[in-house]
Motif scaffolding. Sequence first.
Motif, PDB file in Angstrom:
ATOM      1  N   PRO A   1       0.802  -1.231   0.000  1.00  0.00           N
ATOM      2  CA  PRO A   1       0.000   0.000   0.000  1.00  0.00           C
ATOM      3  C   PRO A   1       0.830   1.274   0.000  1.00  0.00           C
ATOM      4  O   PRO A   1       0.292   2.349  -0.246  1.00  0.00           O
ATOM      5  CB  PRO A   1      -0.861  -0.122   1.268  1.00  0.00           C
ATOM      6  CG  PRO A   1      -0.230  -1.191   2.084  1.00  0.00           C
ATOM      7  CD  PRO A   1       0.492  -2.096   1.139  1.00  0.00           C
ATOM      8  N   ALA A   2       2.113   1.164   0.245  1.00  0.00           N
ATOM      9  CA  ALA A   2       2.956   2.352   0.097  1.00  0.00           C
ATOM     10  C   ALA A   2       2.974   2.817  -1.354  1.00  0.00           C
ATOM     11  O   ALA A   2       3.172   3.996  -1.633  1.00  0.00           O
ATOM     12  CB  ALA A   2       4.377   2.050   0.557  1.00  0.00           C
ATOM     13  N   TYR A   3       2.763   1.893  -2.275  1.00  0.00           N
ATOM     14  CA  TYR A   3       2.778   2.220  -3.704  1.00  0.00           C
ATOM     15  C   TYR A   3       1.366   2.240  -4.306  1.00  0.00           C
ATOM     16  O   TYR A   3       1.124   2.923  -5.278  1.00  0.00           O
ATOM     17  CB  TYR A   3       3.611   1.191  -4.478  1.00  0.00           C
ATOM     18  CG  TYR A   3       5.012   1.044  -3.958  1.00  0.00           C
ATOM     19  CD1 TYR A   3       6.031   1.891  -4.392  1.00  0.00           C
ATOM     20  CD2 TYR A   3       5.317   0.078  -3.013  1.00  0.00           C
ATOM     21  CE1 TYR A   3       7.313   1.765  -3.901  1.00  0.00           C
ATOM     22  CE2 TYR A   3       6.604  -0.054  -2.514  1.00  0.00           C
ATOM     23  CZ  TYR A   3       7.593   0.784  -2.952  1.00  0.00           C
ATOM     24  OH  TYR A   3       8.866   0.672  -2.464  1.00  0.00           O
TER      25      TYR A   3
ATOM     26  N   PRO B   1      -2.108   2.557  -2.578  1.00  0.00           N
ATOM     27  CA  PRO B   1      -3.000   2.637  -1.415  1.00  0.00           C
ATOM     28  C   PRO B   1      -4.488   2.584  -1.765  1.00  0.00           C
ATOM     29  O   PRO B   1      -5.309   2.328  -0.890  1.00  0.00           O
ATOM     30  CB  PRO B   1      -2.640   3.992  -0.799  1.00  0.00           C
ATOM     31  CG  PRO B   1      -2.170   4.810  -1.966  1.00  0.00           C
ATOM     32  CD  PRO B   1      -1.477   3.848  -2.888  1.00  0.00           C
TER      33      PRO B   1
ATOM     34  N   THR C   1      -7.123   0.880  -2.617  1.00  0.00           N
ATOM     35  CA  THR C   1      -7.826  -0.390  -2.744  1.00  0.00           C
ATOM     36  C   THR C   1      -8.543  -0.686  -1.430  1.00  0.00           C
ATOM     37  O   THR C   1      -8.164  -0.158  -0.387  1.00  0.00           O
ATOM     38  CB  THR C   1      -6.844  -1.519  -3.134  1.00  0.00           C
ATOM     39  OG1 THR C   1      -7.570  -2.684  -3.479  1.00  0.00           O
ATOM     40  CG2 THR C   1      -5.857  -1.804  -2.024  1.00  0.00           C
TER      41      THR C   1
END
Lengths: 408, 306
Positions: free
Chosen positions: B219-221, B223, B225
């Motif tokens: 999620p750092a790339y 997020p 979703t």
Amino acid sequence: MLDIVPASTSTSPSRGPATPQQRRDDGPCGGARLVLCGDLEIESRTPAYVVIVHTVTSRRLKLTTAAFDLAMRFQAPAATLEIANTSGLRAAVERLVGAGVLVDPDAADVGGASSRRLRNAVPYRFCNAPAWQDRTSAPHLVIVGIPYDLGSDRGCRMSPLRIRERSLGFAYRTDAAGEFPLGWFDANRGLRILRGATMADIGDIHVEYSESRAALYERVDRVLSSELPDQAVLLAIGGDIVAGLAVAAHMNARMPVSIVRLVVSQAASPHNDIDVRSGDATGDIEHVFSIAPSGIRRQLRSDAVSTLVMDADALALQHADEIVRSLRIESAIHLSIDLTCPMEGVATGAVMASWRREVGPLILAMGRAHRIVSIDLVGLPDDAQGAVASTVACHLALTALSAAHDRV
Amino acid sequence: MTVSEAPADTLFGWPAAHTGPERMHGLLCVLGAPTDHGSALARGAASGPGAIRAASAGLMTPGHYGRDAGDIVSAPGVDLAVVLQRLAGMVEEVLELGMCPLVIGGDHSITYAPVSVLQQREEICLVWFDAHTDFSPWAGGEAHSHKQVLRRISSLAGVRKILQIGYRGLTTEDERRLGPDITVVTSAATRELDEDALLALVPAGMRCYLSIDIDIIDPAYAPGTGAPVPDGLTPEELERVLRILVRHRRVAGLDLVEVNPRLDPSGHTASVAARLLGDIAAEWERQIDFTSPSPVDMASCTENPA
């Protein structure tokens, strides 16, 4: 029939030593003055039963109409003997006292007035764990929310609500008998965590935003003194760093602790260091360590600061166990996880997700090397958008609880 | 093509698919499936196809190996079973034209439609890229959620092998052993897989279907979703795995799902998704059988190679 039964179907944690509050409640009340608790609300009633909710503890009780009518005779403070003139009625009054329906009008923590309110019920409990209703139990893990955020620049008073809501996706489950918690499976490590660890959520500590910080510390201390069993690990969900410091101060009064702070961003450190150095909460705490992405800062008491600096690359390359050993901590640990982040919007979650990967091994290493007695999770901004930030917070919370309880 | 709604912008600017004289054998054919039906967590994945197409506009066209057939009609109130039926019908049409379906979700429940069609034609290996196993109990019937979809798919006779890649996080049970024909590789283990080890998990003699839930990415790339899980793969790590599979295995179809623009105001997640699809498309020439005896005008496939 004057009968009282818990109305909730929630699973109660397993039995354990009696709590201080329970010991206070054990005494007879034959001649004592009693009054109807002011924090009760009627949820439903039929000709035979009345279901009432204690709004502070979330406890739901199903009273027979006769028991309810008896309780209503204490709307004004009255001596038991004035109302209950038979041994049967006096026994019923005892049960109403034990259930918290009738209270001592002269006690300081009687509840009913907001200025004396200690806790508030919450709409969601962390991981849907049971509310702590059964005071004869002593859960291994205790959750409390402290929505105080006046110690920081950005609002984070909604964090306890948001994190608890998100945590419903990580449901606390027990075996079919409702006695043995099954824990969770950590797919990253390939092992089951928190198996057998009973958990209870005691709701939020009441915050009056207009009152002094000292009043908050005092309320935190009173709640934890009465509700936190000696051997339980506490997870306090802030709120900001002040909430965490209040918890640390209470824990340090129980036993010497060192605070280890893990902060998402150094932007959080200077402001928070002012609070740490002020000593209002942590003056007697032996060590305070702040571990930020760019290095480690070590403070020895508020007046003796020494600094161990590691650049980011060195921090990444050194094994987590070595880093923890280098801190030379001898006491128990209060672990403070500060999610204060200078980013906004969804970027907050993205930063947290990266940071979690860095600090996860450190948290577990701390649990292997030391006894973690309490954890605070503070600083999650209210304006962090999306599901990532609160999801990362849940992962951090369960990882830290596992570090404290499982120690593997 | 039928039942579709023409997109305002096509993926990578590819031509719209149609039934004209142009030969399209072996090309990718984009089908948008704007659904939220299978998600219990958050609305918004239905906007995924549009967001990914828009994000692709900023990228170089990764070869001329694709057509875009638009979105299936998914008006409010349409049941999931109807949506799946329509999507399955479009997949049939795409296959009849000799093209390879590239479905853009929508939530992950839609994967059932293309896989159910493909497995009737030949036995397939399903490669499931996801932070979750999507193997929650399923009671049968026509309905399933994105948490149950892989369990339902595993009951299809033509799905001979399932490879789940990316499982991680804190779950109720240990989900690494789901059945004799299902292999689960965690995120951490995926990083350690070299090319040979990865290919050993995907039978060479069987065509495979690639289903990519964007939450496999950290999620750092990515997020944006509905059910993010920390400690995911980086986009580069996933691209490496996809590139190996597209180069060395025959792909029967693929999808990319669970991009939720409502949770992605910066557009980062849609951009990551578009780049992943672009990476696959750039490798797609290897998937086209130029020796096929089918009546395909190969010139149309190769006149503007990447």
